[in-house]
Design a protein around this motif. Sequence first.
Motif, short mmCIF file in Angstrom:
data_model
loop_
_atom_site.label_atom_id
_atom_site.label_comp_id
_atom_site.label_asym_id
_atom_site.label_seq_id
_atom_site.Cartn_x
_atom_site.Cartn_y
_atom_site.Cartn_z
N MET A 21 -3.08 -1.40 -10.51
CA MET A 21 -2.09 -0.37 -10.86
C MET A 21 -1.35 -0.80 -12.12
O MET A 21 -0.88 -1.94 -12.21
N PRO A 22 -1.22 0.07 -13.14
CA PRO A 22 -0.54 -0.31 -14.38
C PRO A 22 0.93 -0.67 -14.12
O PRO A 22 1.59 -0.09 -13.26
N ALA A 23 1.42 -1.65 -14.90
CA ALA A 23 2.83 -2.03 -14.79
C ALA A 23 3.70 -0.91 -15.34
O ALA A 23 3.34 -0.22 -16.29
N ARG A 24 4.87 -0.74 -14.74
CA ARG A 24 5.79 0.27 -15.24
C ARG A 24 6.31 -0.12 -16.62
O ARG A 24 6.44 0.72 -17.50
N VAL A 25 6.63 -1.40 -16.79
CA VAL A 25 7.11 -1.91 -18.07
C VAL A 25 6.25 -3.09 -18.49
O VAL A 25 6.10 -4.06 -17.73
N VAL A 26 5.69 -3.02 -19.69
CA VAL A 26 4.94 -4.12 -20.28
C VAL A 26 5.76 -4.68 -21.42
O VAL A 26 6.34 -3.93 -22.22
N ILE A 27 5.82 -6.01 -21.50
CA ILE A 27 6.53 -6.69 -22.58
C ILE A 27 5.53 -7.57 -23.31
O ILE A 27 4.76 -8.29 -22.67
N ALA A 28 5.54 -7.52 -24.62
CA ALA A 28 4.64 -8.36 -25.43
C ALA A 28 5.46 -9.10 -26.47
O ALA A 28 6.15 -8.47 -27.28
N GLY A 29 5.38 -10.43 -26.44
CA GLY A 29 6.13 -11.19 -27.43
C GLY A 29 6.38 -12.63 -26.99
O GLY A 29 5.74 -13.13 -26.08
N PRO A 30 7.34 -13.29 -27.66
CA PRO A 30 7.49 -14.74 -27.52
C PRO A 30 8.17 -15.24 -26.26
O PRO A 30 9.10 -14.64 -25.74
N SER A 31 7.65 -16.37 -25.79
CA SER A 31 8.33 -17.24 -24.83
C SER A 31 8.27 -18.65 -25.40
O SER A 31 7.38 -18.96 -26.19
N SER A 32 9.19 -19.49 -25.01
CA SER A 32 9.21 -20.83 -25.58
C SER A 32 9.82 -21.82 -24.60
O SER A 32 10.43 -21.44 -23.60
N ALA A 75 1.02 1.78 -19.62
CA ALA A 75 2.35 1.56 -19.06
C ALA A 75 3.25 2.78 -19.26
O ALA A 75 3.01 3.62 -20.13
N GLU A 76 4.32 2.84 -18.47
CA GLU A 76 5.31 3.90 -18.65
C GLU A 76 6.14 3.65 -19.91
O GLU A 76 6.46 4.57 -20.65
N THR A 77 6.49 2.39 -20.14
CA THR A 77 7.29 1.98 -21.30
C THR A 77 6.84 0.59 -21.71
O THR A 77 6.42 -0.21 -20.87
N ALA A 78 6.94 0.29 -22.99
CA ALA A 78 6.59 -1.04 -23.46
C ALA A 78 7.66 -1.57 -24.40
O ALA A 78 8.23 -0.82 -25.21
N VAL A 79 7.94 -2.86 -24.28
CA VAL A 79 8.82 -3.57 -25.20
C VAL A 79 7.92 -4.42 -26.09
O VAL A 79 7.22 -5.31 -25.60
N ILE A 80 7.93 -4.14 -27.37
CA ILE A 80 7.12 -4.89 -28.33
C ILE A 80 8.08 -5.69 -29.21
O ILE A 80 8.81 -5.12 -30.02
N ASP A 81 8.09 -6.99 -29.02
CA ASP A 81 9.04 -7.82 -29.75
C ASP A 81 8.49 -8.28 -31.09
O ASP A 81 7.27 -8.35 -31.29
N LEU A 82 9.41 -8.60 -32.01
CA LEU A 82 9.04 -9.08 -33.33
C LEU A 82 8.24 -10.37 -33.22
O LEU A 82 8.73 -11.38 -32.71
N SER A 83 7.01 -10.34 -33.69
CA SER A 83 6.12 -11.49 -33.62
C SER A 83 4.80 -11.07 -34.24
O SER A 83 4.56 -9.87 -34.48
N MET A 84 3.92 -12.03 -34.47
CA MET A 84 2.58 -11.67 -34.96
C MET A 84 1.82 -10.90 -33.89
O MET A 84 1.04 -9.99 -34.21
N LEU A 85 2.05 -11.22 -32.62
CA LEU A 85 1.42 -10.44 -31.56
C LEU A 85 1.87 -8.99 -31.64
O LEU A 85 1.05 -8.06 -31.58
N GLY A 86 3.18 -8.78 -31.77
CA GLY A 86 3.69 -7.42 -31.88
C GLY A 86 3.12 -6.69 -33.07
O GLY A 86 2.74 -5.51 -32.98
N LEU A 87 3.04 -7.37 -34.21
CA LEU A 87 2.51 -6.74 -35.42
C LEU A 87 1.05 -6.36 -35.24
O LEU A 87 0.63 -5.25 -35.61
#
Length: 284
Positions: free
Chosen positions: A1-12, A130-142
Amino acid sequence: MPARVVIAGPSSWNHLIVLDRLPEPVPHMQFAERAWHTVGGTSAGKALHLAGLGLGPRLFTPLREDEDGARVASSLRAAGVAVEPLRTEDTERHVNLMTAGGERVSLYVSSPSDPDPDDVARVAREVAAAETAVIDLSMLGLRLLESGALGETPLWIDLHDYDGSSAFHEPFVRAAEVVFMNDDRTADPWVLMQSCLDRGPRLAVCTRGAEGAIALAADGTRHRVQALPAEVVDTNGAGDAFMAGFLAAALGGAGIDAALEASAAQARVAIGSRHLHPVLDGIL
Protein backbone atom coordinates in the motif's frame (compact mmCIF):
# COMPACT_ATOMS: atom_id res chain seq x y z
CA MET A 1 0.00 0.00 0.00
CA PRO A 2 1.48 3.42 -0.94
CA ALA A 3 2.59 5.65 1.94
CA ARG A 4 0.39 8.63 2.63
CA VAL A 5 3.46 10.87 2.98
CA VAL A 6 6.80 10.21 1.30
CA ILE A 7 9.88 12.19 2.30
CA ALA A 8 13.05 12.29 0.20
CA GLY A 9 16.22 13.93 1.43
CA PRO A 10 19.05 14.05 3.97
CA SER A 11 19.65 12.24 7.22
CA SER A 12 22.93 12.44 9.09
CA TRP A 13 24.85 11.44 12.19
CA ASN A 14 25.80 14.59 14.09
CA HIS A 15 28.17 15.62 16.86
CA LEU A 16 26.73 18.68 18.60
CA ILE A 17 29.07 20.86 20.65
CA VAL A 18 27.87 23.80 22.74
CA LEU A 19 30.42 26.58 23.34
CA ASP A 20 30.27 29.85 25.23
CA ARG A 21 31.00 31.60 21.92
CA LEU A 22 31.68 30.60 18.34
CA PRO A 23 35.41 30.22 17.65
CA GLU A 24 37.38 33.14 16.26
CA PRO A 25 39.47 32.36 13.13
CA VAL A 26 42.76 32.32 15.06
CA PRO A 27 44.64 29.49 16.80
CA HIS A 28 43.26 29.05 20.32
CA MET A 29 41.65 26.57 22.75
CA GLN A 30 38.07 26.43 23.98
CA PHE A 31 36.22 24.10 26.34
CA ALA A 32 32.85 22.67 25.41
CA GLU A 33 30.00 23.34 27.82
CA ARG A 34 28.32 20.11 26.69
CA ALA A 35 28.41 17.76 23.71
CA TRP A 36 26.48 14.77 22.38
CA HIS A 37 25.87 12.66 19.28
CA THR A 38 22.47 12.45 17.64
CA VAL A 39 20.49 11.99 14.45
CA GLY A 40 20.44 15.04 12.17
CA GLY A 41 19.25 16.02 8.73
CA THR A 42 16.26 18.04 7.63
CA SER A 43 14.37 15.06 6.20
CA ALA A 44 14.98 12.98 9.32
CA GLY A 45 13.60 15.82 11.44
CA LYS A 46 10.40 16.10 9.42
CA ALA A 47 9.96 12.32 9.42
CA LEU A 48 10.36 12.10 13.19
CA HIS A 49 7.71 14.74 13.83
CA LEU A 50 5.28 13.36 11.27
CA ALA A 51 5.69 9.92 12.83
CA GLY A 52 5.02 11.42 16.25
CA LEU A 53 1.83 12.95 14.86
CA GLY A 54 0.65 9.60 13.54
CA LEU A 55 1.26 10.15 9.82
CA GLY A 56 3.54 7.12 9.34
CA PRO A 57 5.88 8.73 6.79
CA ARG A 58 8.16 6.74 4.53
CA LEU A 59 11.65 8.26 4.42
CA PHE A 60 13.99 7.71 1.48
CA THR A 61 17.44 8.89 2.48
CA PRO A 62 21.07 8.21 1.49
CA LEU A 63 22.74 6.00 4.12
CA ARG A 64 25.85 3.91 3.63
CA GLU A 65 25.97 0.44 5.19
CA ASP A 66 28.42 1.59 7.85
CA GLU A 67 28.32 2.21 11.59
CA ASP A 68 26.99 5.76 11.33
CA GLY A 69 24.39 4.80 8.74
CA ALA A 70 23.22 1.94 10.94
CA ARG A 71 22.91 4.28 13.94
CA VAL A 72 20.75 6.69 11.96
CA ALA A 73 18.52 4.00 10.47
CA SER A 74 18.00 2.08 13.72
CA SER A 75 17.24 5.25 15.71
CA LEU A 76 14.66 6.45 13.19
CA ARG A 77 13.01 3.04 12.98
CA ALA A 78 12.81 2.83 16.76
CA ALA A 79 10.99 6.18 16.64
CA GLY A 80 8.40 4.84 14.19
CA VAL A 81 9.82 6.08 10.89
CA ALA A 82 9.78 3.70 7.91
CA VAL A 83 13.33 4.22 6.63
CA GLU A 84 14.36 3.23 3.11
CA PRO A 85 18.17 3.65 2.83
CA LEU A 86 19.52 4.66 -0.57
CA ARG A 87 22.98 3.79 -1.88
CA THR A 88 25.76 6.30 -1.22
CA GLU A 89 29.52 6.29 -0.85
CA ASP A 90 29.31 8.10 2.51
CA THR A 91 26.82 8.59 5.29
CA GLU A 92 26.35 12.29 5.88
CA ARG A 93 28.01 13.53 9.09
CA HIS A 94 28.14 16.98 10.67
CA VAL A 95 29.89 18.64 13.56
CA ASN A 96 27.70 21.50 14.76
CA LEU A 97 29.32 24.21 16.86
CA MET A 98 26.61 26.07 18.77
CA THR A 99 26.03 28.61 21.50
CA ALA A 100 23.24 28.81 24.06
CA GLY A 101 21.98 31.88 22.19
CA GLY A 102 21.23 29.88 19.05
CA GLU A 103 24.30 30.70 16.94
CA ARG A 104 25.52 27.77 14.88
CA VAL A 105 28.24 26.71 12.48
CA SER A 106 27.70 23.36 10.74
CA LEU A 107 30.82 21.53 9.55
CA TYR A 108 30.08 18.86 6.95
CA VAL A 109 32.51 16.04 7.70
CA SER A 110 31.10 13.85 4.93
CA SER A 111 28.35 14.22 2.34
CA PRO A 112 26.40 11.65 0.34
CA SER A 113 27.38 10.91 -3.24
CA ASP A 114 25.19 11.66 -6.24
CA PRO A 115 22.17 9.30 -6.07
CA ASP A 116 22.10 6.12 -8.12
CA PRO A 117 19.74 6.46 -11.13
CA ASP A 118 17.92 3.25 -10.18
CA ASP A 119 17.29 4.65 -6.70
CA VAL A 120 16.00 7.90 -8.17
CA ALA A 121 13.58 5.97 -10.38
CA ARG A 122 12.38 3.88 -7.41
CA VAL A 123 11.79 6.92 -5.21
CA ALA A 124 10.03 8.73 -8.07
CA ARG A 125 7.55 5.86 -8.34
CA GLU A 126 6.87 6.03 -4.61
CA VAL A 127 6.38 9.80 -4.76
CA ALA A 128 3.98 9.46 -7.68
CA ALA A 129 1.88 6.98 -5.68
CA ALA A 130 1.81 9.02 -2.46
CA GLU A 131 -0.87 11.46 -1.30
CA THR A 132 1.78 14.11 -0.52
CA ALA A 133 5.55 14.25 -0.80
CA VAL A 134 8.20 16.33 0.94
CA ILE A 135 11.19 16.84 -1.36
CA ASP A 136 14.07 18.38 0.54
CA LEU A 137 16.96 20.41 -0.86
CA SER A 138 19.62 17.90 -1.90
CA MET A 139 21.03 16.22 -4.98
CA LEU A 140 18.46 13.48 -4.45
CA GLY A 141 15.69 16.07 -4.50
CA LEU A 142 17.11 17.73 -7.60
CA ARG A 143 17.41 14.43 -9.47
CA LEU A 144 13.82 13.58 -8.56
CA LEU A 145 12.58 16.88 -9.97
CA GLU A 146 14.67 16.38 -13.10
CA SER A 147 13.20 12.91 -13.60
CA GLY A 148 9.80 14.31 -14.56
CA ALA A 149 8.25 11.15 -13.12
CA LEU A 150 6.62 12.43 -9.93
CA GLY A 151 3.10 12.43 -11.33
CA GLU A 152 0.51 14.81 -9.87
CA THR A 153 1.53 14.35 -6.23
CA PRO A 154 1.56 17.70 -4.39
CA LEU A 155 5.14 18.58 -3.41
CA TRP A 156 5.91 20.39 -0.17
CA ILE A 157 9.37 21.92 -0.19
CA ASP A 158 11.46 23.55 2.54
CA LEU A 159 13.66 26.31 1.08
CA HIS A 160 15.39 27.02 4.42
CA ASP A 161 17.36 30.30 4.31
CA TYR A 162 16.35 31.15 0.75
CA ASP A 163 17.38 34.59 -0.53
CA GLY A 164 14.99 34.72 -3.48
CA SER A 165 17.63 34.33 -6.19
CA SER A 166 19.61 31.12 -5.64
CA ALA A 167 19.85 29.14 -8.87
CA PHE A 168 19.94 25.82 -7.01
CA HIS A 169 16.59 26.58 -5.36
CA GLU A 170 14.83 27.58 -8.58
CA PRO A 171 13.58 24.16 -9.74
CA PHE A 172 12.39 23.39 -6.21
CA VAL A 173 10.35 26.61 -6.05
CA ARG A 174 8.76 26.01 -9.44
CA ALA A 175 7.84 22.38 -8.66
CA ALA A 176 6.28 23.04 -5.26
CA GLU A 177 2.67 23.35 -4.25
CA VAL A 178 3.67 24.69 -0.81
CA VAL A 179 6.99 26.25 0.17
CA PHE A 180 8.48 26.95 3.59
CA MET A 181 11.45 29.19 4.40
CA ASN A 182 12.92 31.32 7.15
CA ASP A 183 13.64 35.05 7.14
CA ASP A 184 17.40 34.82 7.72
CA ARG A 185 18.31 36.22 4.29
CA THR A 186 15.57 38.68 3.55
CA ALA A 187 14.70 42.18 4.72
CA ASP A 188 11.06 41.72 3.66
CA PRO A 189 9.64 38.19 3.95
CA TRP A 190 6.33 39.21 2.36
CA VAL A 191 8.15 40.19 -0.83
CA LEU A 192 10.16 36.97 -0.72
CA MET A 193 7.04 34.85 -0.33
CA GLN A 194 5.25 36.68 -3.13
CA SER A 195 8.23 36.08 -5.44
CA CYS A 196 7.83 32.36 -4.73
CA LEU A 197 4.10 32.38 -5.38
CA ASP A 198 4.69 34.15 -8.69
CA ARG A 199 6.51 30.98 -9.85
CA GLY A 200 3.76 28.50 -9.06
CA PRO A 201 3.18 27.50 -5.41
CA ARG A 202 -0.26 28.11 -3.91
CA LEU A 203 1.06 28.90 -0.42
CA ALA A 204 4.27 30.23 1.11
CA VAL A 205 5.14 30.07 4.81
CA CYS A 206 8.01 31.89 6.49
CA THR A 207 9.27 31.23 10.02
CA ARG A 208 10.66 34.17 11.99
CA GLY A 209 12.15 32.63 15.12
CA ALA A 210 10.90 34.28 18.29
CA GLU A 211 8.58 36.47 16.18
CA GLY A 212 6.54 33.45 15.13
CA ALA A 213 5.64 32.83 11.49
CA ILE A 214 3.69 34.29 8.60
CA ALA A 215 2.00 32.80 5.55
CA LEU A 216 0.89 34.18 2.21
CA ALA A 217 -1.73 32.46 0.04
CA ALA A 218 -1.93 32.76 -3.73
CA ASP A 219 -5.07 34.92 -3.38
CA GLY A 220 -3.08 37.48 -1.39
CA THR A 221 -4.45 36.54 2.03
CA ARG A 222 -1.94 37.11 4.83
CA HIS A 223 -1.75 34.99 7.97
CA ARG A 224 0.28 35.23 11.19
CA VAL A 225 0.99 33.15 14.28
CA GLN A 226 2.96 34.01 17.40
CA ALA A 227 5.71 31.78 18.74
CA LEU A 228 4.66 29.91 21.86
CA PRO A 229 6.54 30.38 25.15
CA ALA A 230 9.03 27.56 25.59
CA GLU A 231 12.13 26.50 27.46
CA VAL A 232 14.75 26.38 24.72
CA VAL A 233 17.08 23.40 25.01
CA ASP A 234 18.27 23.27 21.38
CA THR A 235 16.92 25.03 18.29
CA ASN A 236 18.16 22.39 15.79
CA GLY A 237 15.21 21.06 13.82
CA ALA A 238 12.64 23.65 14.91
CA GLY A 239 11.87 24.57 11.30
CA ASP A 240 11.42 20.93 10.33
CA ALA A 241 9.05 20.39 13.26
CA PHE A 242 7.12 23.51 12.25
CA MET A 243 6.66 22.26 8.68
CA ALA A 244 5.66 18.79 9.89
CA GLY A 245 3.06 20.28 12.21
CA PHE A 246 1.59 22.33 9.38
CA LEU A 247 1.51 19.40 6.96
CA ALA A 248 -0.13 17.06 9.46
CA ALA A 249 -2.77 19.65 10.30
CA ALA A 250 -3.45 20.43 6.63
CA LEU A 251 -3.84 16.76 5.76
CA GLY A 252 -6.32 16.56 8.62
CA GLY A 253 -8.42 19.29 7.00
CA ALA A 254 -7.24 22.34 8.96
CA GLY A 255 -7.22 25.78 7.37
CA ILE A 256 -4.12 27.96 7.22
CA ASP A 257 -4.61 29.68 10.58
CA ALA A 258 -5.26 26.44 12.45
CA ALA A 259 -2.31 24.79 10.69
CA LEU A 260 -0.04 27.65 11.74
CA GLU A 261 -1.13 27.17 15.35
CA ALA A 262 -0.37 23.46 15.10
CA SER A 263 3.01 24.32 13.59
CA ALA A 264 3.92 26.62 16.46
CA ALA A 265 3.00 23.89 18.95
CA GLN A 266 5.12 21.33 17.11
CA ALA A 267 8.12 23.66 16.94
CA ARG A 268 7.94 23.96 20.71
CA VAL A 269 8.21 20.17 20.93
CA ALA A 270 11.50 20.28 19.00
CA ILE A 271 13.22 23.12 20.85
CA GLY A 272 12.44 21.50 24.19
CA SER A 273 14.74 18.55 23.39
CA ARG A 274 18.44 18.23 22.66
CA HIS A 275 17.47 15.89 19.81
CA LEU A 276 15.37 16.55 16.70
CA HIS A 277 12.42 15.05 18.59
CA PRO A 278 12.13 14.11 22.29
CA VAL A 279 11.33 10.50 21.34
CA LEU A 280 15.07 10.11 20.69
CA ASP A 281 15.77 10.85 24.37
CA GLY A 282 14.70 7.28 25.10
CA ILE A 283 16.59 5.79 22.14
CA LEU A 284 20.00 7.45 22.01
